[in-house]
Motif scaffolding. Structure first.
Motif, PDB file in Angstrom:
ATOM      1  N   TYR A  74       0.855  -1.181   0.000  1.00 51.89           N
ATOM      2  CA  TYR A  74       0.000   0.000   0.000  1.00 51.89           C
ATOM      3  C   TYR A  74       0.896   1.238   0.000  1.00 51.89           C
ATOM      4  O   TYR A  74       1.843   1.319   0.790  1.00 51.89           O
ATOM      5  N   VAL A  75       0.597   2.189  -0.878  1.00 52.78           N
ATOM      6  CA  VAL A  75       1.360   3.436  -0.964  1.00 52.78           C
ATOM      7  C   VAL A  75       0.428   4.597  -0.649  1.00 52.78           C
ATOM      8  O   VAL A  75      -0.630   4.742  -1.269  1.00 52.78           O
ATOM      9  N   VAL A  76       0.822   5.404   0.322  1.00 52.00           N
ATOM     10  CA  VAL A  76       0.082   6.619   0.676  1.00 52.00           C
ATOM     11  C   VAL A  76       1.041   7.777   0.467  1.00 52.00           C
ATOM     12  O   VAL A  76       2.070   7.866   1.142  1.00 52.00           O
ATOM     13  N   ARG A  94       0.592  -7.333  -5.381  1.00 56.48           N
ATOM     14  CA  ARG A  94      -0.723  -6.698  -5.389  1.00 56.48           C
ATOM     15  C   ARG A  94      -0.612  -5.379  -4.631  1.00 56.48           C
ATOM     16  O   ARG A  94       0.081  -5.314  -3.615  1.00 56.48           O
ATOM     17  N   PHE A  95      -1.291  -4.350  -5.117  1.00 54.67           N
ATOM     18  CA  PHE A  95      -1.048  -3.015  -4.562  1.00 54.67           C
ATOM     19  C   PHE A  95      -2.297  -2.147  -4.628  1.00 54.67           C
ATOM     20  O   PHE A  95      -3.260  -2.443  -5.342  1.00 54.67           O
ATOM     21  N   ALA A  96      -2.227  -1.045  -3.889  1.00 61.11           N
ATOM     22  CA  ALA A  96      -3.225   0.023  -3.985  1.00 61.11           C
ATOM     23  C   ALA A  96      -2.548   1.324  -3.583  1.00 61.11           C
ATOM     24  O   ALA A  96      -1.648   1.330  -2.742  1.00 61.11           O
ATOM     25  N   VAL A  97      -2.979   2.410  -4.189  1.00 58.93           N
ATOM     26  CA  VAL A  97      -2.361   3.725  -3.972  1.00 58.93           C
ATOM     27  C   VAL A  97      -3.423   4.713  -3.498  1.00 58.93           C
ATOM     28  O   VAL A  97      -4.515   4.786  -4.067  1.00 58.93           O
ATOM     29  N   LEU A  98      -3.054   5.475  -2.472  1.00 60.16           N
ATOM     30  CA  LEU A  98      -3.867   6.611  -2.027  1.00 60.16           C
ATOM     31  C   LEU A  98      -3.040   7.870  -2.190  1.00 60.16           C
ATOM     32  O   LEU A  98      -1.963   8.009  -1.590  1.00 60.16           O
ATOM     33  N   PHE A 115      -7.649  -2.399  -5.949  1.00 57.21           N
ATOM     34  CA  PHE A 115      -8.853  -1.587  -6.114  1.00 57.21           C
ATOM     35  C   PHE A 115      -8.420  -0.204  -6.578  1.00 57.21           C
ATOM     36  O   PHE A 115      -7.226   0.107  -6.620  1.00 57.21           O
ATOM     37  N   ALA A 116      -9.375   0.605  -6.950  1.00 57.16           N
ATOM     38  CA  ALA A 116      -9.086   1.873  -7.609  1.00 57.16           C
ATOM     39  C   ALA A 116      -8.270   2.811  -6.727  1.00 57.16           C
ATOM     40  O   ALA A 116      -8.427   2.849  -5.510  1.00 57.16           O
ATOM     41  N   GLN A 176     -11.356  -0.489   2.416  1.00 60.17           N
ATOM     42  CA  GLN A 176     -11.056  -1.500   1.395  1.00 60.17           C
ATOM     43  C   GLN A 176      -9.694  -2.124   1.628  1.00 60.17           C
ATOM     44  O   GLN A 176      -9.519  -3.343   1.476  1.00 60.17           O
ATOM     45  N   ALA A 177      -8.705  -1.294   1.998  1.00 62.84           N
ATOM     46  CA  ALA A 177      -7.350  -1.797   2.192  1.00 62.84           C
ATOM     47  C   ALA A 177      -7.307  -2.827   3.320  1.00 62.84           C
ATOM     48  O   ALA A 177      -6.639  -3.865   3.207  1.00 62.84           O
TER      49      ALA A 177
END
Length: 610
Positions: free
Chosen positions: A125-127, A159-163, A193-194, A212-213
């Protein structure tokens, strides 16, 4: 001009209880006590992570350790890049939520992330925030450049997600978050996810993204991963007073430190932290929750013909419209979403045309020059109280570099505040926080909290030299630096470069710097007063003039700090530094860039820019 600053004795040393019994020999226990003495919560968490990493490695040097254990849930790595602390807070919240759900997680600031481990990650996860003209935060530059560069590995198992966090007032809104999201996918990683793109009202986007995260981390199958290091960055305990629960600090002093004929009203503000439990280090910032001026609120109410006593309910909280406008909603900063909403309400074609992509520069000019009241007057429309509160952005705190050291001032925090004020469209304008602080009188209470800035710290080695570049109110943290270094008896040299328009009227803390020079606490002071001669002179010009000496200080191990305006000064200073390194290190621009980046990685080039 003379500035009278009250001097306070340092606080008494805190008393600590004896540590509980530990499974260590006496001599090792003594070494451990010496090691942890004086460390803050961030350092203690890092040390605990380092120890955990050692414990997870195979036996070495005759020390028996257990093999890596499979995590109870997929091990999530959270990487954050933060300029003002918002991304860090969101990342810390995500880490805590995943842990509470039974997952394993590590939290890493981007400049501490071991880039070699990226290819072994399974859940990332990247914030990250975007600064100014689409730039990454200072602590994420290397991380972003690595991912965007040719050396970035394939990430087919990731697998990743960015905020992303940003400000829609700027054309490159959330540009860094978009870049990373697209690049990770291009490298083969699977987007869970988006991407989230949060504006200044962060929670609207961040809250559902965080939910979601956490859910996806819980769902994923555990996969044991051997890592070379564990670098958590977490607070060990919940603070009593923080951003959401500020401390009402008593105002002790509010003194103008520019001459009366100066066109700049700069204040030295002293606040009491007694009884708050708040602590800070030089380089940290004080967050201030402002209130909009009553006169400005009256103007909005009168222009819209609304009753300030009307009740308005948002998220189950009911307050009067006046209270919402005074203490909960932004009125001095105009944002694109409100312009779009007002265009729809007013039906003004000219305003709608400004929102077209080809009118980006014109819209930017509007956002920079207009406050909410100016928009309401220029393009009249009828609003009801509920819709108005819903459309306006939440009021956000302002951060001010702390201009003091606790070793000198005790239970206080000092600020250097430039009151932002100008006339336009037939009325006076003032900044929310600077106007709030400048107008604060005796016995006022100011809601405050501490914002840590781990990237802007004095060297642990007190024999290291320090170069401080701080024009205007950017000089604030360096007042604290010098107080701290004097209090600990630092043997390293101190070089300050300060600039402002005029020597006679704008030389902030002039008497203090002169006394520091006489007493040997400041070794060198170079000044740039831009309007005192025909040709304007700025701090970057002084840097070039003394490039040889600057390079010699850096070669001798000096730490370099820059504080102040990000849009012009910080960029111009960096250009000057690159030119100096290229000339005096006999290299080209690329070599100078590599050298400056190496100084940044070593913690010897730090910026606090805004």
């Amino acid at each position: 001009m003379a500035v009278h600053i009250r001097i306070h004795a340092p606080p008494m040393s805190a008393q600590f209880a004896s540590p509980p019994p530990m499974p260590l020999p006496a001599d090792k226990g003594q070494l451990l006590a010496r090691l942890v003495d004086g460390l803050d919560s961030h350092a203690l968490w890092w040390l605990s992570g380092y120890s955990a990493g050692l414990a997870a490695k195979p036996a070495q040097h005759g020390v028996a350790t257990s093999a890596p254990q499979q995590s109870p849930a997929a091990l999530a790595t959270i990487v954050f890049g933060s300029q003002t602390g918002n991304a860090r807070r969101i990342a810390e919240r995500l880490a805590a939520d995943i842990e509470r759900s039974g997952g394993a997680v590590r939290l890493v600031r981007a400049d501490a992330y071991p880039l070699r481990e990226l290819k072994t990650e399974r859940l990332l996860y990247v914030v990250i925030s975007t600064q100014g003209e689409g730039d990454p935060p200072d602590d994420a530059r290397a991380f972003v450049e690595h991912l965007a560069g040719k050396r970035a590995p394939r990430l087919d198992d990731l697998r990743f997600a960015v905020l992303g966090l940003g400000d829609s007032s700027y054309p490159q809104f959330n540009a860094v978050g978009r870049l990373l999201d697209q690049r990770l996918a291009a490298l083969g990683a699977q987007r869970l996810f988006a991407r989230g793109e949060a504006d200044l009202d962060i929670g609207t986007v961040a809250d559902p993204w965080l939910q979601q995260a956490v859910e996806r981390a819980r769902e994923l199958e555990p996969k044991p991963v051997q890592r070379a290091s564990v670098v958590p960055l977490r607070h060990a305990a919940v603070k009593v007073h923080d951003r959401d629960h500020p401390f009402a600090a008593e105002l002790l002093a509010n003194q103008r430190i520019t001459a009366r004929d100066s066109d700049r009203d700069v204040r030295h503000v002293e606040l009491s932290l007694e009884g708050s439990g708040l602590d800070y280090e030089p380089g940290d910032a004080l967050g201030v929750w402002p209130r909009n001026a009553p006169a400005l609120v009256d103007d909005v109410l009168d222009t819209l013909e609304l009753d300030g006593e009307s009740p308005v309910t948002v998220s189950d909280e009911t307050l009067t419209l006046r209270t919402w406008l005074e203490s909960r909603r932004e009125l001095t900063r105009l944002a694109r979403p409100f312009v779009a909403r007002h265009a729809a309400v007013s039906g003004q074609g000219a305003l709608n045309r400004l929102l077209a992509p080809e009118q980006a520069e014109s819209l930017r000019g509007l956002l920079e020059s207009h406050q909410v009241i100016d928009l309401l007057r220029a393009w009249p429309a009828r609003w009801d109280a509920d819709d108005l509160v819903a459309a306006l952005r939440p009021l956000t705190p302002r951060l001010y570099s702390i201009a003091s050291s606790r070793k000198l001032v005790g239970e206080e925090a000092h600020l250097t505040v430039a009151r932002t004020a100008w006339d336009a469209f037939g009325r006076s304008h003032v900044g929310a926080a600077s106007g709030f602080l400048a107008a604060a009188g005796e016995d006022s209470r100011i809601p405050v909290f501490i914002e840590r800035n781990e990237r802007f710290r004095l060297p642990a080695d007190a024999s290291r030299d320090v170069i401080m570049i701080g024009p205007g109110t950017g000089v604030a943290p360096f007042r604290g630096f010098l107080q701290e270094r004097a209090a600990i008896g630092a043997s390293g040299r101190h070089w300050l470069l300060f600039g402002n328009p005029h020597f006679r009227s704008d030389f902030l803390y002039q008497v203090e710097w002169q006394e520091a020079l006489r007493e040997g606490r400041l070794d060198r002071l170079d000044l740039a007063f831009s309007r005192d001669q025909a040709d304007k002179i700025y701090v970057q010009d002084r840097l070039r003039e003394h490039g040889r000496e600057l390079h010699a200080w850096l070669e001798g191990g000096a730490h370099l700090y820059v504080c102040g305006d990000a849009s012009r000064m910080a960029r111009d200073v960096e250009k000057a530094l690159l030119a100096i390194l290229a000339e005096h290190a006999a290299t080209d621009h690329d070599g100078a860039s590599e050298r400056l980046e190496a100084l940044r990685r070593e913690g010897r080039y730090a910026r606090d820019v805004y």
